[in-house]
Enzyme design. Structure first.
Site, PDB file in Angstrom:
ATOM      1  N   VAL A  65      11.375  -5.691  -3.053  1.00 27.56           N
ATOM      2  CA  VAL A  65      10.588  -5.929  -1.416  1.00 27.56           C
ATOM      3  C   VAL A  65      10.425  -4.905  -0.599  1.00 27.56           C
ATOM      4  O   VAL A  65      12.298  -4.501  -0.182  1.00 27.56           O
ATOM      5  CB  VAL A  65      10.092  -7.003  -1.468  1.00 27.56           C
ATOM      6  CG1 VAL A  65      11.085  -7.264   0.108  1.00 27.56           C
ATOM      7  CG2 VAL A  65       8.835  -7.195  -0.534  1.00 27.56           C
ATOM      8  N   CYS A  66       9.061  -4.113  -0.463  1.00 28.15           N
ATOM      9  CA  CYS A  66       9.088  -3.267   0.445  1.00 28.15           C
ATOM     10  C   CYS A  66       8.206  -2.741   1.165  1.00 28.15           C
ATOM     11  O   CYS A  66       7.418  -4.637   1.362  1.00 28.15           O
ATOM     12  CB  CYS A  66       9.942  -1.337  -0.273  1.00 28.15           C
ATOM     13  SG  CYS A  66       7.929  -0.902  -1.332  1.00 28.15           S
ATOM     14  N   ARG A  67       7.271  -2.578   2.074  1.00 28.86           N
ATOM     15  CA  ARG A  67       6.238  -2.401   2.965  1.00 28.86           C
ATOM     16  C   ARG A  67       5.288  -3.174   1.766  1.00 28.86           C
ATOM     17  O   ARG A  67       4.613  -3.755   2.462  1.00 28.86           O
ATOM     18  CB  ARG A  67       6.047  -1.470   3.622  1.00 28.86           C
ATOM     19  CG  ARG A  67       4.913  -1.523   4.551  1.00 28.86           C
ATOM     20  CD  ARG A  67       4.259  -0.900   5.688  1.00 28.86           C
ATOM     21  NE  ARG A  67       3.418  -0.754   6.212  1.00 28.86           N
ATOM     22  CZ  ARG A  67       2.296  -0.617   5.692  1.00 28.86           C
ATOM     23  NH1 ARG A  67       1.976   0.416   4.828  1.00 28.86           N
ATOM     24  NH2 ARG A  67       0.990  -0.662   6.538  1.00 28.86           N
ATOM     25  N   SER A  69       5.211  -1.719  -1.947  1.00 30.28           N
ATOM     26  CA  SER A  69       5.877  -1.320  -3.386  1.00 30.28           C
ATOM     27  C   SER A  69       6.447  -0.125  -3.415  1.00 30.28           C
ATOM     28  O   SER A  69       6.716   0.097  -4.665  1.00 30.28           O
ATOM     29  CB  SER A  69       4.548  -2.211  -4.512  1.00 30.28           C
ATOM     30  OG  SER A  69       4.558  -2.979  -4.409  1.00 30.28           O
ATOM     31  N   MET A  93       5.493  -6.373   1.531  1.00 35.78           N
ATOM     32  CA  MET A  93       5.824  -7.685   2.784  1.00 35.78           C
ATOM     33  C   MET A  93       3.930  -7.624   3.140  1.00 35.78           C
ATOM     34  O   MET A  93       3.153  -8.729   3.926  1.00 35.78           O
ATOM     35  CB  MET A  93       6.280  -7.359   3.869  1.00 35.78           C
ATOM     36  CG  MET A  93       8.064  -7.538   3.660  1.00 35.78           C
ATOM     37  SD  MET A  93       8.380  -8.994   2.932  1.00 35.78           S
ATOM     38  CE  MET A  93       8.038 -10.443   4.770  1.00 35.78           C
TER      39      MET A  93
END
Length: 110
Positions: A65-67, A69, A93
């Site tokens: 996961v990141c901000r 994708s 996120m």
């Protein structure tokens, strides 16, 4: 994006603390982690993943996961080229928070 698998935040548990089969790797920067992160996630910023790969339990299913994708797809491409399978959390996120899923804040041990 190619052969990289993805999963919706709605298909995931709210907490990865006691999940023996999966690991959620958060590749965002420290300040992003401090603002909000998934309970039980492992935090290794994108640029540090190659040097810290041994900190990731590769016997478990890997979710990234990141901000939003973008970084997740980049690191999954890197990992797939090294024979490591994983799945991107679609929308990152932003989608997690948008779905009303719980988050922790602050500099927690990861």
């Amino acid at each position: 994006m190619g052969d990289i698998e993805s999963v919706s935040v709605t298909e995931l548990p709210d907490d990865f603390t006691d999940d023996p089969t999966r690991i959620l790797l958060d590749v965002r920067e420290g300040y992003e982690w401090d603002e909000a992160h998934v309970r039980g996630a492992v935090h290794i910023p994108l640029g540090e993943v190659p040097g810290r790969i041994d900190e990731i339990d590769l016997d478990r299913d890997l979710l990234v996961v990141c901000r939003t994708s973008g970084r997740s797809y980049r690191i999954m491409e890197y990992l797939l080229n090294r024979g490591i399978d994983g799945t991107v959390v679609t929308g990152g996120m932003v989608a997690w928070i948008g779905a009303g899923k719980p988050v922790d804040t602050g500099d927690a041990t990861s």
